[in-house]
Design a protein around this motif. Sequence first.
Motif, short mmCIF file in Angstrom:
data_model
loop_
_atom_site.label_atom_id
_atom_site.label_comp_id
_atom_site.label_asym_id
_atom_site.label_seq_id
_atom_site.Cartn_x
_atom_site.Cartn_y
_atom_site.Cartn_z
N ARG A 133 0.83 -1.21 0.00
CA ARG A 133 0.00 0.00 0.00
C ARG A 133 0.87 1.25 0.00
NH1 ARG A 133 -2.63 -0.74 4.56
NH2 ARG A 133 -4.12 -2.11 3.51
N LYS A 134 1.94 1.23 0.78
CA LYS A 134 2.82 2.40 0.83
C LYS A 134 3.52 2.64 -0.50
CE LYS A 134 3.71 1.87 5.78
NZ LYS A 134 4.68 1.41 6.80
N ALA A 135 3.66 1.60 -1.31
CA ALA A 135 4.33 1.75 -2.61
C ALA A 135 3.38 2.23 -3.70
CB ALA A 135 4.95 0.41 -3.02
N LEU A 136 2.09 2.19 -3.44
CA LEU A 136 1.11 2.59 -4.45
C LEU A 136 1.00 4.11 -4.52
CD1 LEU A 136 -1.77 0.06 -3.60
CD2 LEU A 136 -0.09 -0.13 -5.44
N ALA A 137 0.66 4.61 -5.72
CA ALA A 137 0.39 6.04 -5.88
C ALA A 137 -0.82 6.40 -5.02
CB ALA A 137 0.13 6.36 -7.34
N PRO A 138 -0.71 7.42 -4.16
CA PRO A 138 -1.80 7.74 -3.22
C PRO A 138 -3.15 7.94 -3.91
CG PRO A 138 0.17 8.99 -2.68
CD PRO A 138 0.45 8.30 -3.98
N GLU A 139 -3.13 8.56 -5.10
CA GLU A 139 -4.40 8.86 -5.76
C GLU A 139 -5.11 7.62 -6.30
OE1 GLU A 139 -1.09 9.81 -8.81
OE2 GLU A 139 -1.39 9.77 -6.62
N PHE A 140 -4.38 6.48 -6.37
CA PHE A 140 -4.99 5.26 -6.90
C PHE A 140 -4.98 4.10 -5.90
CE2 PHE A 140 -3.53 7.33 -10.94
CZ PHE A 140 -4.78 7.47 -11.53
N VAL A 141 -4.74 4.40 -4.62
CA VAL A 141 -4.64 3.32 -3.64
C VAL A 141 -5.91 2.48 -3.59
CG1 VAL A 141 -4.51 2.79 -1.17
CG2 VAL A 141 -2.88 4.37 -2.19
N ILE A 143 -8.48 2.18 -5.71
CA ILE A 143 -8.78 1.47 -6.96
C ILE A 143 -7.83 0.29 -7.14
CG2 ILE A 143 -8.71 1.69 -9.49
CD1 ILE A 143 -9.62 4.61 -9.10
N THR A 144 -6.55 0.53 -6.92
CA THR A 144 -5.55 -0.52 -7.14
C THR A 144 -5.78 -1.69 -6.20
OG1 THR A 144 -3.95 1.18 -7.78
CG2 THR A 144 -3.09 -1.02 -7.34
N GLU A 145 -6.04 -1.41 -4.92
CA GLU A 145 -6.25 -2.51 -3.97
C GLU A 145 -7.51 -3.30 -4.30
OE1 GLU A 145 -3.92 -1.53 0.10
OE2 GLU A 145 -5.99 -0.80 0.01
N GLU A 146 -8.54 -2.61 -4.73
CA GLU A 146 -9.77 -3.33 -5.11
C GLU A 146 -9.50 -4.29 -6.27
OE1 GLU A 146 -13.32 -3.10 -3.94
OE2 GLU A 146 -11.89 -2.76 -2.31
N LEU A 147 -8.76 -3.83 -7.27
CA LEU A 147 -8.49 -4.66 -8.44
C LEU A 147 -7.40 -5.70 -8.16
CD1 LEU A 147 -8.56 -1.87 -11.18
CD2 LEU A 147 -10.36 -3.54 -10.66
N THR A 184 5.08 1.48 -9.40
CA THR A 184 4.98 0.61 -8.22
C THR A 184 5.71 -0.71 -8.47
OG1 THR A 184 2.85 1.58 -7.60
CG2 THR A 184 3.41 -0.55 -6.63
N ILE A 185 5.58 -1.26 -9.66
CA ILE A 185 6.30 -2.50 -10.00
C ILE A 185 7.80 -2.27 -9.91
CG2 ILE A 185 6.83 -4.09 -11.90
CD1 ILE A 185 3.83 -3.64 -12.77
N GLN A 186 8.28 -1.17 -10.49
CA GLN A 186 9.71 -0.85 -10.40
C GLN A 186 10.16 -0.80 -8.94
OE1 GLN A 186 10.84 2.70 -12.54
NE2 GLN A 186 9.58 2.18 -14.31
#
Length: 639
Positions: A133-141, A143-147, A184-186
């Motif tokens: 979660r800390k590595a994810l872009a804050p604006e998409f946390v 959405i990204t976690e849901e998917l 985030t992958i990088q």
Amino acid sequence: MQELERELLREKYPTKDAITTEIINLKAILNLPKSTEAFMSDIHGEFPAFDHVLRNASGNIKLKIEELFNGQMTPKTQQVFAFLVYYPTERLAIVKQQFSCPEDLHQWYLDTFDDLLKLLKYCATKYTRSKVRKALAPEFVYITEELLYGDFHTADKHEYYAQITDDIIQLHSADNFIISLCHTIQRLVVDHLHVVGDIYDRGPAPDKIMDRLMQHHSVDLQWGNHDILWLGGAAGSSLCVANLLRICARYDNLSIVEDSYGINLRHLSLLAEKYYDDNPGFRPKLTQPNEQPSEAELRQITKIHQAIAIIQFKLEGPVIDRRPEFKMQQRKLLDKISKDRKTITIDGKTYPLINGCFQTVDPNDPYKLLPEEQEVIDQLTAAFKNSEKLHKHMDFFMKKGSMYLTYNNNLLIHGCVPVDKKGNFEGLTLNGKLYKGKALFDLLERNLRESYIDPNQQDDLATDLLWYLWTGPVSPLFGKRVMATFERYFIADKATHVEEMNSYYSLRHEPWFIEEMLAEFGVDPKTGHVINGHTPVKKGQSPILAGGKMLVIDGGFSKAYQKTTGIGGYTLLYNSYGLQLVTHQPFTTREKAIADLADIVSTKRVVEQELARKTVAETDIGTELKKQVRQLMELLADE
């Protein structure tokens, strides 16, 4: 456990349930696979190559794509996908031009979301959800976690997930979402980066490298000999300033000083124009073939090169005289020049001088600066001390940097541990005390930090030791008996150019010596490794020495060395499976890499493979987590 520590833990975990939950969490983390560390060295201002290796994680991203999508993607499709992960912004612009139909682009977005989320999930398996979660872009946390963690096999949620992905596209957020997933992958593929010295000099963009490192999520730096000059310049060492400016002129790299750090060279240029002419021995070495200076610019750089070199040689004399403990009297050479400035006598032998430019050298007082020279070097030193951008970079260097580092049973040093031919540690005697081995490194680091804190002193021991680190006979960052700069400029006889290497460089092939060295620094001599930079590994030589206990990773990031090394650099990866040495081909340009999908990883070589996959419990972080678990267990017992 100290009472203060106990009270702080009680504040953080006020209830029995809070303590229990944290113990469960920490003990679970200890069983995760060890995350991946990457090691780089001797980048020397080559930002595009450095940036590319960071983006492709030393080839690790391509490997994970192959593992995950083998049989689902062709090799060509995998390469296209890999470059999207490396350079999402640039590749998106290219890909979108290929679609004339909006529906086709819409479908490409959906397919790409799916592939990137699969890759992200694959890369995230080593980590807790919290760390991901800390590595994810804050604006998409959200959405990204849901998917990322959604159950797509549940029929009740099909429309739910479809609505999320459709809205990302319809609301024109698809590009930003893809870019955020790629970054985030990088970030997750390599958890921690070590840079084992020499970010500065020769290449054109060390400032961009520093900017990039300051944005990196987890990094440490070991100081290299070239880095010391820039730290010394910011710390107020005129000798370091003169040395680094001479090197910048030698490699046609003065723009880094003026354009990047805002240091005005006008007064130095006027001094050079007044006293010096064109001189073939001081023509700059051109390492950037696409940026050819004009003839007028070459002449100007050549004159500046001479002016700052003579200032450097003059400044060395007083330091050598006031520091007899440095044992560098033989490096005072201006006073060995004949009155007619045509010959020089060294150790009883007379040599003709070439490329002479001694117009400002007074035979009766050769180390005295002209008033104009003094004014110029004072102005330059003040400018280095007051450069806001330089201090931002050097502050970061001081915060993240050190003379050496022990980390996960590896010893990271840039240069060498000075020894004699029998492997006995050599040292420096100051105030009647001999410092050698680890104590020498600790002494030099303490003084460097002291000098950096107080840049207004210029003739104190701490500041003089900065220059000694660059060129001293038992400097761990230099590793040679002498630096024959003067001889290379002014004496044709190549026998005088020889710079004898410290015995370390022959002994580092021997396992017994590496074991003694590791023990000196508190690393397990049987299972530890030394990771070393500084000396380019020449064609035909192996970077793996002493039965795999010594790894030399300076393979030629710098274009100036690539004829010698035959490659574009080494990097090292250390993951839960063991150590892998990665060989890179020379990098061309960022534009060519993106357009042609031209990667630079050529080979990976397993240095050491773990019999059982290494876990977090077996790392330095694991040691700290186990300590926290013990403290929490003590706290729990008090409840």
